[in-house]
Design a protein around this motif. Structure first.
Motif, PDB file in Angstrom:
ATOM      1  N   MET A   1       5.951  -5.315   4.746  1.00  0.00           N
ATOM      2  CA  MET A   1       5.242  -4.341   5.517  1.00  0.00           C
ATOM      3  C   MET A   1       5.768  -2.953   5.176  1.00  0.00           C
ATOM      4  O   MET A   1       6.961  -2.726   5.135  1.00  0.00           O
ATOM      5  CB  MET A   1       5.412  -4.648   7.001  1.00  0.00           C
ATOM      6  CG  MET A   1       4.840  -3.582   7.894  1.00  0.00           C
ATOM      7  SD  MET A   1       4.777  -4.084   9.607  1.00  0.00           S
ATOM      8  CE  MET A   1       3.139  -4.739   9.600  1.00  0.00           C
ATOM      9  N   TYR A  21       0.836  -0.053   8.685  1.00  0.00           N
ATOM     10  CA  TYR A  21      -0.614  -0.163   8.580  1.00  0.00           C
ATOM     11  C   TYR A  21      -1.091  -1.400   9.351  1.00  0.00           C
ATOM     12  O   TYR A  21      -0.381  -2.404   9.412  1.00  0.00           O
ATOM     13  CB  TYR A  21      -1.042  -0.235   7.120  1.00  0.00           C
ATOM     14  CG  TYR A  21      -1.059   1.116   6.466  1.00  0.00           C
ATOM     15  CD1 TYR A  21       0.067   1.604   5.813  1.00  0.00           C
ATOM     16  CD2 TYR A  21      -2.174   1.923   6.541  1.00  0.00           C
ATOM     17  CE1 TYR A  21       0.062   2.866   5.236  1.00  0.00           C
ATOM     18  CE2 TYR A  21      -2.189   3.185   5.960  1.00  0.00           C
ATOM     19  CZ  TYR A  21      -1.075   3.647   5.319  1.00  0.00           C
ATOM     20  OH  TYR A  21      -1.073   4.897   4.754  1.00  0.00           O
ATOM     21  N   TYR A  24      -3.422  -5.481   5.681  1.00  0.00           N
ATOM     22  CA  TYR A  24      -2.921  -5.491   4.301  1.00  0.00           C
ATOM     23  C   TYR A  24      -3.810  -6.369   3.453  1.00  0.00           C
ATOM     24  O   TYR A  24      -4.226  -7.415   3.920  1.00  0.00           O
ATOM     25  CB  TYR A  24      -1.474  -6.009   4.247  1.00  0.00           C
ATOM     26  CG  TYR A  24      -0.528  -5.070   4.946  1.00  0.00           C
ATOM     27  CD1 TYR A  24      -0.018  -3.957   4.299  1.00  0.00           C
ATOM     28  CD2 TYR A  24      -0.191  -5.274   6.274  1.00  0.00           C
ATOM     29  CE1 TYR A  24       0.817  -3.070   4.949  1.00  0.00           C
ATOM     30  CE2 TYR A  24       0.650  -4.385   6.929  1.00  0.00           C
ATOM     31  CZ  TYR A  24       1.141  -3.296   6.265  1.00  0.00           C
ATOM     32  OH  TYR A  24       1.950  -2.420   6.909  1.00  0.00           O
ATOM     33  N   PRO A  25      -4.107  -6.023   2.215  1.00  0.00           N
ATOM     34  CA  PRO A  25      -3.721  -4.764   1.571  1.00  0.00           C
ATOM     35  C   PRO A  25      -4.490  -3.603   2.199  1.00  0.00           C
ATOM     36  O   PRO A  25      -5.533  -3.795   2.822  1.00  0.00           O
ATOM     37  CB  PRO A  25      -4.118  -4.966   0.113  1.00  0.00           C
ATOM     38  CG  PRO A  25      -5.245  -5.924   0.161  1.00  0.00           C
ATOM     39  CD  PRO A  25      -4.944  -6.841   1.331  1.00  0.00           C
ATOM     40  N   VAL A  26      -3.988  -2.393   2.033  1.00  0.00           N
ATOM     41  CA  VAL A  26      -4.603  -1.195   2.596  1.00  0.00           C
ATOM     42  C   VAL A  26      -5.629  -0.669   1.597  1.00  0.00           C
ATOM     43  O   VAL A  26      -5.271  -0.139   0.551  1.00  0.00           O
ATOM     44  CB  VAL A  26      -3.550  -0.119   2.902  1.00  0.00           C
ATOM     45  CG1 VAL A  26      -4.213   1.137   3.454  1.00  0.00           C
ATOM     46  CG2 VAL A  26      -2.507  -0.653   3.861  1.00  0.00           C
TER      47      VAL A  26
END
Length: 146
Positions: A1, A21, A24-26
């Motif tokens: 993370m 965030y 994931y993925p961002v």
């Protein structure tokens, strides 16, 4: 993370808010600001960011806080609002039906799974619409995430 550290100064005292965030993925598929709305086709203000995801992907709390609201409406679909420190709140929208695993008043930690990506409400496909509030006003999430 991935963690983002935000340092606030107040009368020579510092407080650190640690953000992660919420998915994931961002992959940001729609930024904060004016855009052509994908459903209405009209120019409108987008009050958060849309993060790409697949049905059932985990949604994580961006920071520690207390669950303030778990609800549904025709535009937002299923959503969760979490109250954090220093006047911040985060909103997580278009959540998959039946996937919310937190309740109002529950304390959550940064990175805790709170729900799954869906496409409820006015949505064109699976994604997470993510909003950050500061003292009740919607702000650009990139201001605290980048």
């Amino acid at each position: 993370m991935v963690s983002i550290f935000i340092i606030f100064s107040c009368n020579d005292a510092f407080a650190v808010v640690v953000w992660g965030y919420p998915i994931y993925p961002v992959i940001v598929v729609s930024e904060y600001g004016n855009r052509i709305h994908p459903v209405t086709g009209e120019t409108s203000f987008h009050s958060g960011i849309d993060l790409d995801g697949n049905f059932g992907d985990s949604i994580y709390s961006a920071s520690a806080g207390v669950v303030e609201k778990v609800a549904y409406d025709d535009i937002s679909g299923n959503y969760i609002i979490i109250k954090h420190s220093d006047g911040y709140k985060t909103g997580y929208y278009h959540i998959l039906d039946g996937s919310t695993v937190v309740t109002i008043g529950q304390t959550v930690t940064k990175g805790q799974v709170i729900a799954q990506v869906g496409s409820t409400g006015r949505s064109t496909g699976p994604h997470l619409h993510f909003i950050v509030y500061k003292d009740g006003m919607k702000i650009n999430p990139n201001l605290v995430m980048d």
